[in-house]
Structures are given as structure tokens and as C-alpha cells.
Design a protein around this motif. Structure first.
Motif, mmCIF file in Angstrom:
data_model
loop_
_atom_site.group_PDB
_atom_site.id
_atom_site.type_symbol
_atom_site.label_atom_id
_atom_site.label_comp_id
_atom_site.label_asym_id
_atom_site.label_seq_id
_atom_site.Cartn_x
_atom_site.Cartn_y
_atom_site.Cartn_z
ATOM 1 N N ALA A 1 -2.561 2.493 -4.086
ATOM 2 C CA ALA A 1 -2.416 3.823 -3.510
ATOM 3 C C ALA A 1 -3.719 4.165 -2.808
ATOM 4 C CB ALA A 1 -2.110 4.847 -4.601
ATOM 5 N N GLU A 2 -3.656 4.447 -1.514
ATOM 6 C CA GLU A 2 -4.887 4.630 -0.738
ATOM 7 C C GLU A 2 -4.726 5.619 0.405
ATOM 8 O OE1 GLU A 2 -7.863 4.357 -0.622
ATOM 9 O OE2 GLU A 2 -8.631 2.547 -1.558
ATOM 10 N N HIS A 3 -5.855 6.280 0.739
ATOM 11 C CA HIS A 3 -5.973 7.018 1.994
ATOM 12 C C HIS A 3 -6.807 6.212 2.998
ATOM 13 C CE1 HIS A 3 -4.037 10.524 0.390
ATOM 14 N NE2 HIS A 3 -4.918 10.637 -0.574
ATOM 15 N N ARG A 4 -7.916 5.655 2.533
ATOM 16 C CA ARG A 4 -8.742 4.811 3.400
ATOM 17 C C ARG A 4 -8.101 3.421 3.451
ATOM 18 N NH1 ARG A 4 -14.654 4.891 0.953
ATOM 19 N NH2 ARG A 4 -15.120 3.665 2.805
ATOM 20 N N ILE A 5 -7.464 3.093 4.565
ATOM 21 C CA ILE A 5 -6.709 1.838 4.622
ATOM 22 C C ILE A 5 -7.330 0.817 5.559
ATOM 23 C CG2 ILE A 5 -4.516 2.894 3.953
ATOM 24 C CD1 ILE A 5 -3.746 3.066 6.877
ATOM 25 N N ALA A 6 -8.414 1.177 6.238
ATOM 26 C CA ALA A 6 -9.000 0.249 7.206
ATOM 27 C C ALA A 6 -9.494 -1.030 6.542
ATOM 28 C CB ALA A 6 -10.143 0.935 7.951
ATOM 29 N N TYR A 7 -9.995 -0.937 5.311
ATOM 30 C CA TYR A 7 -10.534 -2.127 4.649
ATOM 31 C C TYR A 7 -9.438 -3.120 4.263
ATOM 32 C CZ TYR A 7 -9.100 -0.577 -0.048
ATOM 33 O OH TYR A 7 -8.391 -0.206 -1.165
ATOM 34 N N LEU A 8 -8.179 -2.683 4.340
ATOM 35 C CA LEU A 8 -7.051 -3.558 4.021
ATOM 36 C C LEU A 8 -6.417 -4.160 5.271
ATOM 37 C CD1 LEU A 8 -5.444 -1.361 1.225
ATOM 38 C CD2 LEU A 8 -6.641 -3.538 0.920
ATOM 39 N N GLU A 9 -7.079 -4.013 6.411
ATOM 40 C CA GLU A 9 -6.583 -4.600 7.641
ATOM 41 C C GLU A 9 -6.504 -6.124 7.487
ATOM 42 O OE1 GLU A 9 -7.492 -4.282 12.454
ATOM 43 O OE2 GLU A 9 -9.068 -3.804 10.996
ATOM 44 N N GLY A 10 -5.353 -6.684 7.788
ATOM 45 C CA GLY A 10 -5.170 -8.121 7.660
ATOM 46 C C GLY A 10 -4.840 -8.567 6.248
ATOM 47 N N VAL A 11 -4.775 -7.613 5.293
ATOM 48 C CA VAL A 11 -4.501 -7.942 3.894
ATOM 49 C C VAL A 11 -3.151 -7.379 3.447
ATOM 50 C CG1 VAL A 11 -5.322 -7.772 1.508
ATOM 51 C CG2 VAL A 11 -6.969 -7.965 3.394
ATOM 52 N N VAL B 1 0.837 -1.191 0.000
ATOM 53 C CA VAL B 1 0.000 0.000 0.000
ATOM 54 C C VAL B 1 0.876 1.246 0.000
ATOM 55 C CG1 VAL B 1 -1.794 1.283 1.230
ATOM 56 C CG2 VAL B 1 -1.816 -1.219 1.239
ATOM 57 N N LEU B 2 0.595 2.162 -0.930
ATOM 58 C CA LEU B 2 1.241 3.470 -0.958
ATOM 59 C C LEU B 2 0.317 4.452 -0.244
ATOM 60 C CD1 LEU B 2 2.340 3.558 -4.725
ATOM 61 C CD2 LEU B 2 3.602 2.626 -2.774
ATOM 62 N N CYS B 3 0.785 5.046 0.834
ATOM 63 C CA CYS B 3 -0.029 5.993 1.581
ATOM 64 C C CYS B 3 0.757 7.292 1.735
ATOM 65 C CB CYS B 3 -0.421 5.408 2.937
ATOM 66 S SG CYS B 3 0.985 4.858 3.944
ATOM 67 N N GLY B 4 0.094 8.301 2.286
ATOM 68 C CA GLY B 4 0.763 9.584 2.456
ATOM 69 C C GLY B 4 -0.107 10.721 1.974
ATOM 70 N N GLY C 1 1.422 13.754 -3.072
ATOM 71 C CA GLY C 1 2.772 13.347 -2.705
ATOM 72 C C GLY C 1 3.498 12.528 -3.749
ATOM 73 N N GLY C 2 2.786 12.041 -4.777
ATOM 74 C CA GLY C 2 3.431 11.280 -5.841
ATOM 75 C C GLY C 2 2.949 9.850 -5.969
ATOM 76 N N LYS C 3 1.945 9.459 -5.184
ATOM 77 C CA LYS C 3 1.464 8.066 -5.217
ATOM 78 C C LYS C 3 0.895 7.704 -6.585
ATOM 79 C CE LYS C 3 -1.447 8.716 -1.845
ATOM 80 N NZ LYS C 3 -1.143 10.158 -1.634
ATOM 81 N N THR C 4 0.091 8.594 -7.162
ATOM 82 C CA THR C 4 -0.507 8.315 -8.468
ATOM 83 C C THR C 4 0.566 8.164 -9.538
ATOM 84 O OG1 THR C 4 -2.611 9.384 -7.947
ATOM 85 C CG2 THR C 4 -2.018 9.240 -10.271
ATOM 86 N N THR C 5 1.615 8.968 -9.467
ATOM 87 C CA THR C 5 2.688 8.867 -10.462
ATOM 88 C C THR C 5 3.412 7.532 -10.355
ATOM 89 O OG1 THR C 5 2.973 11.277 -10.479
ATOM 90 C CG2 THR C 5 4.786 9.951 -11.344
ATOM 91 N N VAL C 6 3.599 7.028 -9.131
ATOM 92 C CA VAL C 6 4.216 5.700 -8.966
ATOM 93 C C VAL C 6 3.339 4.634 -9.618
ATOM 94 C CG1 VAL C 6 4.941 3.948 -7.308
ATOM 95 C CG2 VAL C 6 5.450 6.357 -6.869
ATOM 96 N N ILE C 7 2.027 4.731 -9.421
ATOM 97 C CA ILE C 7 1.109 3.790 -10.082
ATOM 98 C C ILE C 7 1.247 3.894 -11.595
ATOM 99 C CG2 ILE C 7 -1.330 3.283 -10.500
ATOM 100 C CD1 ILE C 7 -0.457 2.339 -7.783
ATOM 101 N N ARG C 8 1.366 5.112 -12.112
ATOM 102 C CA ARG C 8 1.504 5.306 -13.569
ATOM 103 C C ARG C 8 2.836 4.777 -14.088
ATOM 104 N NH1 ARG C 8 -0.765 11.549 -13.704
ATOM 105 N NH2 ARG C 8 -3.004 11.048 -13.512
#
Length: 471
Positions: A200-210, A36-39, A43-50
Motif C-alpha cells: 500500500a503506497e502513495h509514493r510509487i516512483a521507487y516501484l517503477e519497473g517493479v 500496489v494498492l494506491c488511492g 480509502g481502505g488500503k491499510t485494512t486490506v493489508i490487515r
């Protein structure tokens, strides 16, 4: 599916005519891993995905340095069709990747475009539709889907060809809480099947345990990396300083339901809906919806994806006509033309919202250029963290920054009613807190604010009432 995934080795990138956006980024994700890319926003997360899916340096012109490998092969050595087959992409704005007007055609397109035979295309398409529970939307045109439904279609389309890697840019941004948790289960299943997942995410709770690792991206660099245990153990103050959302599901705050009429608050009643109904053809979307918003209230409009929230918001803003019922502003029934003058609508999709060459000029576009308005524009932009970007072209902003700019325009204009559709979809925790503070200030000044949201953290930070739409 093998263990090969994606590797970035000291990669930097600058968009054409712009300073370097990503600096010396290195990361590795193997098959069966979820990173997960957070921040902060921008900050550049979308560019890393691209960079992973090849859009940076291809569709988005610019200069890249360093080495990107897909499935063990250097990115530049792969033909375009092989990159498309190897990397499934989910964009921040799902509608921007649609090619078909119908659900099945959209999901089949990615397989057809790779030259698969008909039987394979049908099998992969039907399997992806079933996996995401989309059968009920086969007869609905894609442009009639809610933003959350469009997000699910985009994800289903990306994974239909079963790529090695899936790169997602804020895939939960438009999903209701139940759908986000379902997405988390889907991501867990994809991980178990051997996909290499970069999200790349801001809402990260749904990825708990993943999630296996969290990379904190700020100013184009991976500043820190966290294991799930380290992320969960971060003290609250440090989490806030980094602009990170909670790693656990936030409970829905207990807020009162807005009244069906403003009653004794006559004179303060800014917005009233009376028996509003809407339909797309024979499909009923809204039926007999009635509630009111008084000046100074911030009312959250919640409900599952497809419940009709955006349709209701467009009716309030005069952009769509109801099948029945009335909309009143300031105690008087208003025509659609009048509503467009009295209500500011900030949509979830802000791609076509801006017309000026700078952020500062955009917020001043529809107001008198008096000194008091310029001072107000400065305060609003500072409050939303946009003042340092005031000379930037709006088109160069990140998704979250564009979202805040659209809201800033409504705050500067001071219309009596402000309607916001998923305003936190691209926002980190710090930006969300700034937005909440700005909305609270606008409410104190007397604006009535209606907010469509699935974000319980945001809902608890500023909303005074909550109205939930049923199916």
C-alpha cells in the motif's frame, strides 16, 4: 519458495462499532508478483493489508465476510503461528511493531517467535541485517534511530524468516530518496526470489519497473486496476483527480538556502539557530548548525535518514536539549520551556498526540473558544479535507488523516513557528496539495514554517528555501 501467494475473494470488513470499511474486495497475488494498492488517504488500503496478515478480525476486532487464502489454504484454517510464518508485515508506523530495544534482537525476534533453532535464527538475522545495510546500527538503541532507520529495521525484521508473502503499509513513507530507491531494488530482488508482494503506497516512483499491477482503492472498494503502462500513460489532470502521485522520480527543485542570520529582515526573524550541536552519548548527531527562518518562509529541512533532522526539530520545539548553541524565537534566546509555548511541533509519529473525543474538539483544545477561533478551525479543517470527519474520534482516523489533524492543531493555534516532521508520509496527491495550500496561507499570515521532508513533489509545491543536513 512456491508460486502460491494470497487471494481475496469478495472480502468485506467492518471494525467493531463502525460502518463497513472494505466492501467486496477481490484480488490475487502469486509468488514473484508485486501488486500496489494506491488511492486516497483513508480509502481502505491499510485494512486490506490487515486482512492479508490476519490483524483485521484478530487484533483489530470486527466482522469479516468473504474468503482469504494464504498459500492456497483458507486463512481461517491456518494456526496463528503458520500465518505469522507465511506473511511478513511492515506497518505504517514501524515503531509500533518493535519488541526489542536493539537492532539484532528485533530482527531475531520474528525468527525466535516461530521456534527456529539458534543457528537458523543467527543466520537469518545476520543475512537480513546485511541485506539492508544495517550493520552500522547494531550498537544504536532502536528508540534512538531516525524514523527512516526504524522503517528499514521493520522491513528487515519482516523478511528475515523468509515468508511466502510480504504485506507492506507505506514502507517508503519515512525514507529519503536514496533509501527509497534502494528499497525499490530490494523489492525487485524479493520479487525475483519468489515473494508475493502487496504494497500500500502513495509514493510509487521507487516501484517503477517493479510493480506488476496497481489497484486503485477508494471508499473501501477496488474501483480500477492499471498495468504499469496504463498508470504511466494517465494524463496529468486525471492523475490529479484520482489523487495519484507521479510514477517517476520528481527532481529536487532548486531553492535558495536560508540565511545564517536574518540580517536586514530584523523584526521578521522568527527563528534562528546559532551553532547548535547535539549528541547521543559519544555519537555526534549535529555539529555547529546555524540558519534562520523568517516569518512567511517555508523552509524544507532535508538530508539522509539519520542525519539528525528530527533531533534538530525536537531541539527547536524545546523537547530536547542541545549540547551546544542557542535557539532564538522572535529575536530573543529562549529556554526550552519558552520554546514549548512558542513553537508547534507536529511529529511523524502522532499516536499519542490526541486527547479529545472528536476532531473538531481536538483542534479547539488549546485555544480560546471565541467565534473567530471556531471559524478559523472550520476553515483549517476544510482546507485540509477534515471537515467531514469533524465528529470522528481521532483514534479512528487513518495515518494520513491523523497527520493532517496534528498539523491542523498547529495552524489553528497560530504559534509564530510551526515545525512539521515528514507531514506527507501518509498523504495522497490531493491531500498533499491541500496541505501545501494551507501552509502557504499560514505563511502569508506570518507564521514561520520548518518542514522535515524527503518528498520532492511536496518540496516543490510550497517550500521557499531548503537547508540540507550533512552526515
Amino acid at each position: 519458495m512456491g508460486a502460491a501467494g494470497v487471494r481475496l475473494d469478495r472480502v468485506s470488513f467492518s471494525y467493531r462499532g463502525a460502518p463497513e470499511t472494505v466492501h467486496d474486495v477481490s484480488l490475487s497475488v502469486e509468488g514473484g508478483e508485486c501488486v500496489v494498492l494506491c488511492g486516497p488517504s483513508g480509502g481502505g488500503k491499510t485494512t486490506v493489508i490487515r486482512l492479508i496478515n490476519g490483524l483485521a478480525g484478530g487484533y483489530y476486532e470486527g466482522e469479516a465476510r468473504g474468503r482469504v487464502e494464504i498459500g492456497g489454504t483458507r486463512h481461517a484454517d491456518l494456526p496463528a503461528w503458520k500465518r505469522a510464518e507465511s506473511v511478513g508485515s511492515v506497518f505504517q508506523d514501524p515503531a509500533s511493531q518493535f519488541f526489542s530495544s536493539q537492532l539484532a534482537g528485533e530482527i531475531a525476534f520474528s525468527c525466535e517467535n516461530l521456534g527456529y533453532d539458534r543457528d537458523t535464527v543467527v543466520s537469518l538475522t545476520d543475512g537480513s541485517i546485511a541485506a539492508f545495510g544495517l550493520d552500522g546500527l547494531r550498537g544504536t538503541p532502536n528508540d534512538r534511530l531516525s524514523s527512516g532507520q526504524k522503517q528499514k529495521v521493520a522491513i528487515a525484521s519482516a523478511v528475515a524468516p523468509r515468508p511466502l508473502i510480504v504485506a507492506m503499509d507505506e514502507p517508503s513513507s519515512n525514507l529519503d530518496e536514496e533509501a527509497a530507491m534502494a528499497l525499490g531494488r530490494t523489492v525487485a530482488q524479493m520479487k525475483a526470489e519468489g515473494y508475493a508482494l502487496v504494497i500500500a503506497e502513495h509514493r510509487i516512483a521507487y516501484l517503477e519497473g517493479v510493480a506488476d499491477r496497481f489497484h486503485y482503492v477508494r471508499d473501501g472498494r477496488i474501483e480500477r486496476s492499471f498495468t504499469p503502462a496504463q498508470m504511466e500513460a494517465l494524463p496529468l489532470e486525471q492523475r490529479r483527480a484520482l489523487g495519484l502521485r507521479s510514477t517517476s522520480r520528481a527532481p529536487r527543485p532548486a531553492l535558495p538556502r536560508p540565511l545564517a542570520g536574518c540580517g536586514a529582515q530584523k523584526g521578521a526573524c522568527a527563528l534562528s539557530l546559532r551553532g547548535v550541536s547535539a549528541a547521543f552519548g559519544a555519537r555526534r548527531v549535529l555539529q555547529d548548525v546555524s540558519f534562520s527562518v523568517s516569518s512567511g518562509q517555508i523552509v524544507a529541512l532535508t538530508g539522509k535518514n539519520g542525519a539528525g533532522k528530527t533531533t534538530l526539530a525536537r531541539i527547536v520545539a524545546g523537547l530536547s536539549a542541545p549540547r551546544g548553541g542557542t535557539v532564538e524565537v522572535g529575536g530573543a534566546r529562549r529556554t526550552r520551556r519558552a520554546l514549548r509555548r512558542l513553537v508547534w511541533f507536529s511529529p511523524n509519529d502522532v499516536r499519542a498526540e490526541f486527547f479529545s473525543p472528536s476532531v473538531q474538539e481536538e483542534v479547539m483544545l488549546l485555544v480560546d473558544p471565541a467565534d473567530e477561533n471556531r471559524e478559523r478551525a472550520r476553515r483549517v479543517l476544510e482546507g485540509l479535507g477534515l471537515w467531514d470527519l469533524r465528529e470522528r474520534y481521532p483514534s479512528t482516523l487513518s495515518g494520513g488523516q491523523k497527520q493532517r489533524l496534528s498539523i491542523a492543531c498547529g495552524l489553528v493555534m497560530r504559534r509564530p513557528v510551526l515545525v512539521l516532521d515528514e507531514p506527507t508520509s501518509g498523504l495522497d496527491a490531493l491531500s498533499m496539495e491541500k496541505l501545501s495550500a494551507s501552509l502557504r496561507f499560514a505563511a502569508q499570515e506570518g507564521q514561520a514554517i520548518l518542514v522535515i521532508t524527503h518528498d520532492n513533489e511536496f518540496l516543490g509545491s510550497c517550500c521557499t528555501h531548503c537547508f540540507e543536513l550533512g552526515e
